[in-house]
Motif scaffolding. Structure first.
Motif, PDB file in Angstrom:
ATOM      1  N   ASP A  18       0.810  -1.224   0.000  1.00 33.84           N
ATOM      2  CA  ASP A  18       0.000   0.000   0.000  1.00 33.84           C
ATOM      3  C   ASP A  18       0.842   1.272   0.000  1.00 33.84           C
ATOM      4  OD1 ASP A  18      -2.209  -1.643   0.123  1.00 33.84           O
ATOM      5  OD2 ASP A  18      -2.566  -1.336   2.265  1.00 33.84           O
ATOM      6  N   GLY A  19       2.149   1.126   0.193  1.00 32.58           N
ATOM      7  CA  GLY A  19       3.027   2.293   0.236  1.00 32.58           C
ATOM      8  C   GLY A  19       3.041   3.001   1.577  1.00 32.58           C
ATOM      9  N   ASP A  20       2.479   2.342   2.602  1.00 31.06           N
ATOM     10  CA  ASP A  20       2.445   2.940   3.935  1.00 31.06           C
ATOM     11  C   ASP A  20       3.698   2.626   4.759  1.00 31.06           C
ATOM     12  OD1 ASP A  20      -0.073   4.054   3.513  1.00 31.06           O
ATOM     13  OD2 ASP A  20      -1.078   2.203   4.111  1.00 31.06           O
ATOM     14  N   LEU A  21       4.495   1.692   4.286  1.00 27.71           N
ATOM     15  CA  LEU A  21       5.734   1.326   4.956  1.00 27.71           C
ATOM     16  C   LEU A  21       6.827   1.409   3.913  1.00 27.71           C
ATOM     17  CD1 LEU A  21       7.121   0.161   7.507  1.00 27.71           C
ATOM     18  CD2 LEU A  21       6.640  -2.105   6.583  1.00 27.71           C
ATOM     19  N   LYS A  22       7.811   2.262   4.163  1.00 22.87           N
ATOM     20  CA  LYS A  22       8.869   2.468   3.179  1.00 22.87           C
ATOM     21  C   LYS A  22      10.223   2.187   3.817  1.00 22.87           C
ATOM     22  CE  LYS A  22       6.202   5.716   0.609  1.00 22.87           C
ATOM     23  NZ  LYS A  22       5.524   6.929   0.790  1.00 22.87           N
ATOM     24  N   PRO A  23      10.955   1.198   3.288  1.00 22.74           N
ATOM     25  CA  PRO A  23      12.286   0.921   3.819  1.00 22.74           C
ATOM     26  C   PRO A  23      13.245   2.068   3.482  1.00 22.74           C
ATOM     27  CG  PRO A  23      11.871  -0.410   1.881  1.00 22.74           C
ATOM     28  CD  PRO A  23      10.604   0.328   2.189  1.00 22.74           C
ATOM     29  N   VAL A  24      14.151   2.323   4.383  1.00 21.46           N
ATOM     30  CA  VAL A  24      15.147   3.373   4.177  1.00 21.46           C
ATOM     31  C   VAL A  24      16.485   2.693   3.895  1.00 21.46           C
ATOM     32  CG1 VAL A  24      16.357   5.327   5.210  1.00 21.46           C
ATOM     33  CG2 VAL A  24      13.930   4.947   5.717  1.00 21.46           C
ATOM     34  N   VAL A  25      16.925   2.792   2.644  1.00 18.54           N
ATOM     35  CA  VAL A  25      18.211   2.215   2.248  1.00 18.54           C
ATOM     36  C   VAL A  25      19.201   3.359   2.138  1.00 18.54           C
ATOM     37  CG1 VAL A  25      19.469   0.933   0.484  1.00 18.54           C
ATOM     38  CG2 VAL A  25      17.099   0.308   1.044  1.00 18.54           C
ATOM     39  N   LEU A  26      20.190   3.342   3.013  1.00 18.11           N
ATOM     40  CA  LEU A  26      21.208   4.389   3.016  1.00 18.11           C
ATOM     41  C   LEU A  26      22.119   4.260   1.799  1.00 18.11           C
ATOM     42  CD1 LEU A  26      22.724   6.713   4.444  1.00 18.11           C
ATOM     43  CD2 LEU A  26      24.062   4.952   5.592  1.00 18.11           C
ATOM     44  N   LYS A  27      22.608   3.041   1.579  1.00 21.20           N
ATOM     45  CA  LYS A  27      23.573   2.861   0.495  1.00 21.20           C
ATOM     46  C   LYS A  27      23.573   1.411   0.032  1.00 21.20           C
ATOM     47  CE  LYS A  27      28.108   4.302  -0.934  1.00 21.20           C
ATOM     48  NZ  LYS A  27      29.301   5.033  -0.623  1.00 21.20           N
TER      49      LYS A  27
END
Length: 54
Positions: A18-27
């Motif tokens: 649903d796009g309500d949880l977005k992983p944060v990829v630094l690099k």
């Protein structure tokens, strides 16, 4: 015995879809730079996930 793990995975998958949880990829590091990736994680300065492509 009941384990909530299955429900957690289903809810997480739905949130991602649903796009309500977005992983944060630094690099993203290539495999040959794994030592550099490790140093970044060990430094404690990584704000997000450090990913190594295999």
């Amino acid at each position: 015995m009941y384990s909530p793990a299955g429900k957690i995975w289903r809810v997480s998958a739905q949130l991602l879809a649903d796009g309500d949880l977005k992983p944060v990829v630094l690099k993203l590091f290539p495999w040959d730079k794994i030592a550099e990736a490790h140093l970044l994680v060990e430094s404690g300065r990584a704000r997000g996930k450090v990913v190594v492509a295999v």
